[in-house]
Design a protein around this motif. Structure first.
Motif, PDB file in Angstrom:
ATOM      1  N   SER A   1      -4.277   9.584  -4.325  1.00  0.00           N
ATOM      2  CA  SER A   1      -2.799   9.778  -4.565  1.00  0.00           C
ATOM      3  C   SER A   1      -2.144   9.053  -3.569  1.00  0.00           C
ATOM      4  CB  SER A   1      -2.827  11.356  -4.266  1.00  0.00           C
ATOM      5  OG  SER A   1      -3.090  11.478  -2.728  1.00  0.00           O
ATOM      6  N   ALA A   2      -0.977   8.743  -4.039  1.00  0.00           N
ATOM      7  CA  ALA A   2      -0.031   7.997  -3.142  1.00  0.00           C
ATOM      8  C   ALA A   2       1.159   8.893  -2.920  1.00  0.00           C
ATOM      9  CB  ALA A   2       0.493   6.723  -4.187  1.00  0.00           C
ATOM     10  N   PRO A   3       1.755   8.727  -1.677  1.00  0.00           N
ATOM     11  CA  PRO A   3       2.950   9.587  -1.438  1.00  0.00           C
ATOM     12  C   PRO A   3       4.153   9.375  -2.227  1.00  0.00           C
ATOM     13  CG  PRO A   3       2.153   7.887   0.476  1.00  0.00           C
ATOM     14  CD  PRO A   3       1.508   7.536  -0.778  1.00  0.00           C
ATOM     15  N   GLU A   4       4.949  10.311  -2.572  1.00  0.00           N
ATOM     16  CA  GLU A   4       6.042  10.318  -3.516  1.00  0.00           C
ATOM     17  C   GLU A   4       7.079   9.204  -3.206  1.00  0.00           C
ATOM     18  OE1 GLU A   4       6.037  15.226  -4.117  1.00  0.00           O
ATOM     19  OE2 GLU A   4       7.774  14.318  -3.615  1.00  0.00           O
TER      20      GLU A   4
ATOM     21  N   ALA B   1       6.256   6.429  -2.260  1.00  0.00           N
ATOM     22  CA  ALA B   1       5.720   5.017  -2.089  1.00  0.00           C
ATOM     23  C   ALA B   1       6.437   4.076  -2.779  1.00  0.00           C
ATOM     24  CB  ALA B   1       4.445   5.123  -2.611  1.00  0.00           C
TER      25      ALA B   1
ATOM     26  N   PRO C   1       0.190   0.697  -2.297  1.00  0.00           N
ATOM     27  CA  PRO C   1       1.552   1.305  -1.646  1.00  0.00           C
ATOM     28  C   PRO C   1       0.973   2.439  -0.433  1.00  0.00           C
ATOM     29  CG  PRO C   1       1.860   1.248  -3.801  1.00  0.00           C
ATOM     30  CD  PRO C   1       0.317   0.812  -3.623  1.00  0.00           C
ATOM     31  N   TRP C   2       0.291   2.923  -0.655  1.00  0.00           N
ATOM     32  CA  TRP C   2      -0.244   4.342   0.170  1.00  0.00           C
ATOM     33  C   TRP C   2      -1.311   3.574   1.299  1.00  0.00           C
ATOM     34  CZ3 TRP C   2      -5.662   4.388  -0.314  1.00  0.00           C
ATOM     35  CH2 TRP C   2      -6.036   3.959  -1.433  1.00  0.00           C
TER      36      TRP C   2
ATOM     37  N   ASN D   1      -1.258   1.646   4.077  1.00  0.00           N
ATOM     38  CA  ASN D   1      -1.090   1.357   5.465  1.00  0.00           C
ATOM     39  C   ASN D   1      -1.158   2.806   6.322  1.00  0.00           C
ATOM     40  OD1 ASN D   1      -0.349  -1.235   5.101  1.00  0.00           O
ATOM     41  ND2 ASN D   1       1.776  -0.998   4.418  1.00  0.00           N
ATOM     42  N   ASP D   2      -1.308   3.664   5.585  1.00  0.00           N
ATOM     43  CA  ASP D   2      -1.719   4.967   6.186  1.00  0.00           C
ATOM     44  C   ASP D   2      -2.977   5.067   6.715  1.00  0.00           C
ATOM     45  OD1 ASP D   2      -1.961   7.595   6.928  1.00  0.00           O
ATOM     46  OD2 ASP D   2      -0.959   8.584   5.349  1.00  0.00           O
TER      47      ASP D   2
ATOM     48  N   PRO E   1      -5.065   8.408   4.450  1.00  0.00           N
ATOM     49  CA  PRO E   1      -4.209   8.736   3.131  1.00  0.00           C
ATOM     50  C   PRO E   1      -5.019   9.897   2.376  1.00  0.00           C
ATOM     51  CG  PRO E   1      -5.478   6.648   2.975  1.00  0.00           C
ATOM     52  CD  PRO E   1      -5.507   7.118   4.360  1.00  0.00           C
TER      53      PRO E   1
ATOM     54  N   THR F   1      -7.072   0.664   8.327  1.00  0.00           N
ATOM     55  CA  THR F   1      -6.346   1.154   7.270  1.00  0.00           C
ATOM     56  C   THR F   1      -6.964   0.583   5.938  1.00  0.00           C
ATOM     57  OG1 THR F   1      -4.593  -0.585   7.099  1.00  0.00           O
ATOM     58  CG2 THR F   1      -4.089   1.428   8.587  1.00  0.00           C
TER      59      THR F   1
END
Length: 396
Positions: free
Chosen positions: A376-379, A381, A365-366, A368-369, A372, A351
């Motif tokens: 961009s980061a997940p909403e 996050a 924040p993103w 560990n995916d 990804p 990761t």
């Protein structure tokens, strides 16, 4: 709070409990005529091997993991044994002493001096192997003696190096290879004598006009030696011939003996001979220097690391286990390292946060995916910047 166990074994009774077979009540020191550890460590190739092993292993990062079936998860909490393992030693010094004991005497004996409330060791002091004797009458239930006093086996952490079947104590390389080490020490002493006194007289002075008596010869020799030591010009009559003698040390096989001995000692420890003054296997280039680092980890350090990891993991609670990060020794150039990271990310077996940790960067924040969306980061996050006024307006 942990429960301290500060050497309670000396007060077991008014009379020390000692094994009869340990008479004359020494605790495992070398027998008479053997090469002692203190003398052996003066041999440069042996010292170099021990230093290389101890420095390399002690400097590796140590990580605690938790096993869950086929998965393993890094544990963020670091137990005391992995950052303050002894009263006066940090982790580097503690591991360094452990490896030096293993490499010099073939055994490391640790005394548990403190445990946590669950009974797991939080502090271990490495003992001088010369002060420890083991009754191996029963290989399944050995009895440990420290300075002649029996110590409960659960208070001893014993890590041997090479152990013969049916035995408990590991072979001491200094004792097992005393002759090889002795050859190196003898060659070193010969070299010192050569440079101090010379293998042959440093010069010849001949008088072609008269016969010199022994007394006169001794006086002339003394004056010559004094002039050479003071680096002053030597003045003598025209009837003297002065011839300096030069003998190539190669003719006495001195240098070849030292190289051969260094290679033999390197073979004992599995270290590349050229790292300790022995003969190199070939011309070194950048490519095979990098391969040498990989070989050093795979063929030299791996067995040492597994041996230590296994023992330390047995001291951890539950499904937790210890691993060294040996990749820290193989520091590729920046381009090669980034290409390796890219391959790991593309194949999704690492990761972004794992890669960032290797580069000493904080997690994102993103991260560990394993797959990804770049940039961009997940909403959802955690830690995303939200406008508190807008959030309040949505709640109204």
């Amino acid at each position: 709070m942990g429960r301290a166990l500060v050497a309670p074994f000396r007060a077991l009774g008014a009379v020390s409990k000692r094994a009869l077979t340990s008479l004359p009540w020494v605790s495992g020191g070398p027998p008479v005529g053997a090469v002692s550890s203190e003398r052996a460590i003066a041999l440069i190739p042996l010292f170099a091997c021990v230093r290389i092993l101890a420095d390399s292993i002690a400097s590796l990062p140590v990580q605690l993991y938790r096993r869950d079936g086929a998965d393993r998860t890094p544990v963020s909490f670091v137990p005391q044994l992995l950052f303050a393992p002894a009263a006066r030693d940090n982790l580097f010094e503690w591991l360094h002493k452990l490896v030096v004991s293993l490499a010099m005497r073939g055994n490391a004996y640790g005394l548990v001096t403190q445990r946590d409330d669950f009974g797991f060791p939080t502090m271990i002091e490495w003992l001088n192997p010369d002060d420890v004797w083991v009754d191996e009458t029963s290989a399944v239930r050995p009895v440990f003696y420290w300075a002649g006093v029996e110590v409960p086996s659960e208070q001893i952490v014993h890590i041997p190096w090479v152990v013969m079947p049916g035995r408990v104590v590991g072979l001491s390389p200094v004792a097992a290879f005393a002759r090889t080490i002795g050859v190196g020490l003898s060659a070193t002493e010969y070299g010192l004598s050569w440079f101090d006194n010379g293998g042959t007289p440093p010069a010849v002075m001949k008088n072609s006009q008269k016969t010199v008596t022994p007394v006169e010869s001794e006086e002339i020799s003394g004056r010559l030696a004094a002039a050479m030591r003071s680096r002053r010009p030597l003045v003598h009559g025209s009837d003297w011939d002065f011839t300096a003698l030069q003998v190539n040390p190669e003719e006495s096989q001195f240098i070849e003996t030292m190289r051969l001995n260094a290679s033999q000692i390197a073979a004992i420890y599995g270290v590349a001979p050229e790292m300790v003054g022995g003969e190199s296997g070939g011309t070194m280039t950048y490519a095979n220097v990098e391969q040498q680092a990989i070989n050093f980890v795979n063929f030299t350090l791996r067995s040492w690391l597994v041996r230590i990891e296994t023992k330390l993991s047995a001291l951890m609670p539950g499904r937790e286990f210890v691993r060294f990060n040996a990749d820290a020794l193989i520091r590729a150039d920046t381009l090669s390292r980034y290409q390796a990271h890219n391959l790991a990310l593309s194949a999704q077996w690492k990761t972004p946060n794992e890669v960032r940790a290797l580069e000493d960067m904080p997690p994102v924040p993103w991260g560990n995916d394993p797959n990804p969306v770049p940039g961009s980061a997940p909403e959802s996050a955690p830690g995303a910047d939200d406008d508190p006024e807008e959030e309040g307006a949505r709640g109204d």
